[in-house]
Design a protein around this motif. Structure first.
Motif, mmCIF file in Angstrom:
data_model
loop_
_atom_site.group_PDB
_atom_site.id
_atom_site.type_symbol
_atom_site.label_atom_id
_atom_site.label_comp_id
_atom_site.label_asym_id
_atom_site.label_seq_id
_atom_site.Cartn_x
_atom_site.Cartn_y
_atom_site.Cartn_z
ATOM 1 N N TYR A 27 0.741 -1.336 0.017
ATOM 2 C CA TYR A 27 0.052 0.048 -0.096
ATOM 3 C C TYR A 27 1.026 1.384 -0.080
ATOM 4 N N ARG A 28 0.480 2.115 -0.749
ATOM 5 C CA ARG A 28 1.268 3.495 -1.073
ATOM 6 C C ARG A 28 0.302 4.720 -0.632
ATOM 7 N N TRP A 29 1.135 5.908 -0.243
ATOM 8 C CA TRP A 29 0.324 7.026 0.038
ATOM 9 C C TRP A 29 1.306 8.264 0.164
ATOM 10 N N ASN A 30 1.101 9.392 0.356
ATOM 11 C CA ASN A 30 1.876 10.445 0.323
ATOM 12 C C ASN A 30 1.697 11.085 1.769
ATOM 13 N N GLU A 31 2.742 11.595 2.350
ATOM 14 C CA GLU A 31 2.815 12.628 3.355
ATOM 15 C C GLU A 31 3.455 13.878 3.194
ATOM 16 N N ALA A 32 2.882 14.947 3.334
ATOM 17 C CA ALA A 32 3.246 16.267 2.805
ATOM 18 C C ALA A 32 3.524 17.236 3.732
ATOM 19 N N PHE A 33 4.789 18.047 3.940
ATOM 20 C CA PHE A 33 5.017 18.993 4.913
ATOM 21 C C PHE A 33 4.977 20.360 4.272
ATOM 22 N N TYR A 34 4.229 21.108 5.110
ATOM 23 C CA TYR A 34 4.103 22.624 4.465
ATOM 24 C C TYR A 34 4.774 23.528 5.718
ATOM 25 N N ARG A 35 5.511 24.508 5.223
ATOM 26 C CA ARG A 35 6.070 25.700 6.043
ATOM 27 C C ARG A 35 4.788 26.673 6.415
ATOM 28 N N PRO A 36 5.098 27.223 7.429
ATOM 29 C CA PRO A 36 4.020 28.264 7.791
ATOM 30 C C PRO A 36 3.694 29.215 6.592
ATOM 31 N N GLY A 37 2.436 29.286 6.297
ATOM 32 C CA GLY A 37 2.069 30.350 5.269
ATOM 33 C C GLY A 37 2.165 30.031 3.765
ATOM 34 N N ALA A 38 2.689 28.563 3.671
ATOM 35 C CA ALA A 38 3.009 28.171 2.224
ATOM 36 C C ALA A 38 1.951 27.144 1.820
ATOM 37 N N SER A 39 1.547 27.394 0.581
ATOM 38 C CA SER A 39 0.625 26.655 -0.247
ATOM 39 C C SER A 39 0.885 25.492 -0.807
ATOM 40 N N THR A 40 2.276 25.448 -1.043
ATOM 41 C CA THR A 40 2.901 24.106 -1.434
ATOM 42 C C THR A 40 3.698 23.594 -0.497
ATOM 43 N N PRO A 41 3.829 22.156 -0.438
ATOM 44 C CA PRO A 41 4.833 21.525 0.386
ATOM 45 C C PRO A 41 6.232 21.781 0.056
ATOM 46 N N TYR A 42 6.949 21.916 1.124
ATOM 47 C CA TYR A 42 8.564 21.927 0.780
ATOM 48 C C TYR A 42 9.002 20.347 0.690
ATOM 49 N N LEU A 43 8.235 19.461 1.135
ATOM 50 C CA LEU A 43 8.768 17.849 1.042
ATOM 51 C C LEU A 43 7.462 16.944 1.014
ATOM 52 N N THR A 44 7.581 16.097 0.022
ATOM 53 C CA THR A 44 6.469 15.251 -0.107
ATOM 54 C C THR A 44 7.146 13.836 -0.070
ATOM 55 N N ASN A 45 6.577 13.033 1.033
ATOM 56 C CA ASN A 45 7.314 11.684 0.953
ATOM 57 C C ASN A 45 6.436 10.640 0.608
ATOM 58 N N ARG A 46 6.630 9.831 -0.312
ATOM 59 C CA ARG A 46 6.069 8.644 -0.815
ATOM 60 C C ARG A 46 6.265 7.336 -0.135
ATOM 61 N N MET A 47 5.162 7.111 0.608
ATOM 62 C CA MET A 47 5.370 5.834 1.813
ATOM 63 C C MET A 47 4.701 4.721 1.117
ATOM 64 N N VAL A 48 5.386 3.321 1.834
ATOM 65 C CA VAL A 48 4.904 2.201 1.270
ATOM 66 C C VAL A 48 4.647 1.315 2.739
ATOM 67 N N ARG A 49 3.748 0.574 2.594
ATOM 68 C CA ARG A 49 3.640 -0.368 3.689
ATOM 69 C C ARG A 49 3.083 -1.746 3.289
ATOM 70 N N GLY A 50 3.700 -2.738 3.937
ATOM 71 C CA GLY A 50 3.406 -4.026 3.739
ATOM 72 C C GLY A 50 2.711 -4.628 4.639
ATOM 73 N N LEU A 51 3.116 -5.801 5.333
ATOM 74 C CA LEU A 51 2.265 -6.471 6.398
ATOM 75 C C LEU A 51 2.271 -5.567 7.643
ATOM 76 N N LYS A 52 3.166 -5.089 7.983
ATOM 77 C CA LYS A 52 3.558 -4.470 9.357
ATOM 78 C C LYS A 52 4.100 -3.019 9.220
ATOM 79 N N TYR A 53 5.176 -2.885 8.765
ATOM 80 C CA TYR A 53 5.780 -1.551 8.891
ATOM 81 C C TYR A 53 5.945 -0.647 7.323
ATOM 82 N N ALA A 54 6.034 0.582 7.797
ATOM 83 C CA ALA A 54 5.943 1.638 6.743
ATOM 84 C C ALA A 54 7.205 2.252 6.734
ATOM 85 N N TYR A 55 7.697 2.484 5.270
ATOM 86 C CA TYR A 55 9.000 3.262 5.250
ATOM 87 C C TYR A 55 8.850 4.126 4.106
#
Length: 640
Positions: A312-340
């Motif tokens: 399973y894959r999803w995104n986690e985005a981080f925005y600085r104060p006042g910003a409308s676009t993220p400074y970082l987007t992590n694409r995450m993946v998870r199998g049976l137990k752990y995500a990375y």
């Protein structure tokens, strides 16, 4: 170190964000042991921990500085994606607990999580004392009754820090809750910390909303014996109660509310959460709002795991104060137990993608894959590969995944230029196979040079040998260290350090609080060994309750240090050339009383030499931050 202990490596330093009085030994450069060379590779330039595959997010949300100050450090939560976290995808440095899992009919596996990742095995009884798999830490069961589990646990770290955990009650504390059952516990038993004690006397007391039949315990207040109080407010979410506000009070100058509310605080933060249980925003003490966006969805995950892909894959985005676009987007993946993290997209700078090495593990009858290094590839085509050593517990079958161990540090590093350095963490067991896991025994470098390490029985560095490149005809450079482990807090502080030229620096430490009492350097050109002596004393914070001030339990502080300018000191520290040869530094601290509050803050220091006194004074705001400093030119007689 075993696989579990390594797994929590990312949070093992969390308690260091508690502000602790700095005793003099930390200032002793000749006695400082250099870190191993792979330190800079443990977290890559993208901020990802190469041991766990986790983004190493960290933010200091609140801070009261100075001895016994309280800090609120927000970091990544557990990388078990099914686990509940007190702050959504984040946790904090005060989420500290111990667990035990029965292991057969007579024994159990105990773990300490959230502050110092460590694992122990002991008889499942109410009175025991055992050491960790690393041999550096201890765990004791203190009986509260006659039953096998009528007990509470006390953990003592190698540096002398003690954590006392809450005893079992009618209902479970349940710090290890799952997202699918945020009020319960999935397996085993777990107990929150109730008190943290440092060797210098700094103590933190943790108070909770007690668990009931419908929910576990929730941390609501942390109190320092130097006057600071941290309070948490909570908000309900489909995934359990989570922190909605956090605030600090200084009991030396203000009355702390009896209720766990932040309305009266002038220093607080707040948090909001999305319907998926992930934090969506944090507002700092100045009103700056940082946004977070996670596309994780439990229903989508369940559907994916029922499909042939099972990733399973999803995104986690981080925005600085006042910003409308993220400074970082992590694409995450998870199998049976752990995500990375699978890839990273930075708004500025290079992007990264990752190929992870996964080691099959087992825990409580569950099979899963655990990250043990991998390759970080930059968008410019360069890459770094970090490998960790997979081993088997001594005397156990290599075919049983429950017996796998992963090294505490990298065993091989290939840098951007393709150069490789290697290490080894295994001492083969004399019978039955497997490994006794130790720290790195050596590091071999691309050009053939090498650094070898030996250790004491409790894991402190005993020698470091630098071997030159083959054919260089240069001699080995050997550094040696000795220790006195009769007082636990001093076990990793060298009592002597001998450099590659044979020059030896010696030290003596207190067996009460662990501070440095005496440091003696190698002889100078006149054959004199320069020596500095340190003295300590105990002082109290004075805090208020409805207008009345009372003294808290005392803490140890450095009061003075002295050395001779040109002559040797005798056994009592007196300069052989007379008192005029002495240079003395005195430290002055806040002094409270029944009518005046105080924290344990340094007000100033005075250097006395050649008949003159040079005094520097400091003043602070309510949170221990320096707001002014008066130089010796002011000729102040005392700091106030």
């Amino acid at each position: 170190m075993n696989a579990k202990a390594v797994r929590w490596r990312g949070t093992a330093l969390a308690l260091a964000s508690i502000s602790i009085p700095t005793l003099a030994w930390a200032q002793s450069d000749p006695l400082t042991i250099p870190p191993p060379p792979p330190e800079k590779y443990a977290v890559n330039a993208g901020g990802v921990d190469m041991r766990t595959g986790q983004y190493a997010y960290s933010n200091e949300d609140l801070a009261a500085a100075g001895p016994g100050g309280i800090r609120l450090q927000r970091t990544n939560g557990t990388y078990d994606s099914n686990a509940w976290n007190i702050m959504g995808q984040f946790t904090d440095n005060w989420h500290i607990f111990a667990t035990y899992q029965p292991n057969g009919t007579a024994s159990a596996v105990f773990t300490v999580e959230g502050a110092r990742g460590q694992q122990f095995t002991a008889l499942n009884i109410n009175n025991f004392s055992t050491t960790s798999l690393t041999g550096m830490d201890t765990l004791q069961a203190m009986p509260t009754g006659s039953g096998a589990t009528d007990r509470y646990l006390v953990y003592t770290a190698q540096d002398g820090m003690r954590i006392t955990f809450r005893p079992p009650g009618t209902y479970a504390d349940a710090p290890k809750r799952s997202r699918s059952n945020p009020s319960g516990i999935t397996s085993g038993y777990a107990f929150f910390a109730s008190k943290i004690e440092q060797p210098d006397g700094v103590t933190f007391t943790l108070a909770y909303d007690e668990p009931t039949s419908t929910h576990g315990a929730y941390l609501r207040r942390v109190t320092s014996n130097t006057g600071y109080v941290l309070i948490f407010e909570l908000v309900s979410n489909p995934y359990g109660q989570m922190i909605s506000k956090a605030c600090l009070f200084n009991a030396a100058v203000e009355t702390v509310p009896e209720s766990n509310t932040c309305d009266a605080s002038t220093y607080k933060t707040s948090y909001t959460y999305s319907s998926n249980g992930f934090m969506s925003s944090s507002t700092d003490a100045l009103g700056n709002v940082s946004q977070y966006n996670s596309t994780y969805n439990d229903a989508d995950y369940t559907a994916t795991m029922a499909s042939p892909t099972r990733w399973y894959r999803w995104n986690e985005a981080f925005y600085r104060p006042g910003a409308s676009t993220p400074y970082l987007t992590n694409r995450m993946v998870r199998g049976l137990k752990y995500a990375y993290v699978e890839s990273q997209d930075f708004a500025a700078g290079a992007d990264y993608s990752y190929a992870w090495h996964v080691v099959l593990q087992g825990e409580n009858g569950e099979e899963f894959g655990e990250i043990a290094g991998g390759t970080a590839m930059r968008s410019d085509g360069t890459s770094v590969t970090i490998a960790y050593q997979a081993m088997t517990r001594p005397g156990y079958s290599v075919d049983n995944i429950n017996n796998n161990i992963i090294s505490s540090g990298p065993s091989a590093i290939t840098n951007e230029l393709g150069q490789k350095m290697t290490s080894n963490y295994c001492i083969p067991a004399t019978s039955g196979g497997g490994c006794y896991v130790v720290s790195a025994q050596y590091w071999k470098y691309p050009e053939g040079n090498e650094t070898d390490y030996t250790y004491t029985g409790w894991g402190a560095v005993e020698s470091i040998t630098d071997k030159a490149k083959p054919g260089s005809a240069m001699a080995d450079v050997v550094r040696k260290y000795t220790y006195d482990c009769s007082f636990l807090a001093n076990c990793d502080k060298p009592t002597s350090a001998t450099d590659g030229r044979g020059n030896t620096t010696t030290a003596v430490y207190s067996t009460v609080h662990g501070g440095l009492l005496q440091k003696t350097l190698p002889s100078d050109v006149n054959g004199i060994h320069p020596e500095t002596r340190y003295t300590y004393g105990q002082i109290n914070a004075w805090t208020t309750n409805a207008g009345a001030f009372s003294a808290s339990a005392p803490v140890w502080v450095l009061q003075s240090e002295q050395f001779c300018k040109t002559s040797a000191a005798d056994a009592n520290g007196n300069c052989s050339a007379g008192a005029a040869d002495e240079v003395r530094t005195n430290y002055q601290y806040e002094a409270g009383s029944s009518s005046k509050g105080s924290n344990v803050r340094l007000l100033g220091k005075s250097i006395v030499a050649d008949g003159k006194t040079l005094r520097t004074c400091m003043s602070y705001d309510k949170w221990g931050r320096t707001i002014s400093e008066t130089s010796p030119n002011a000729n102040l007689a005392v700091c106030s």
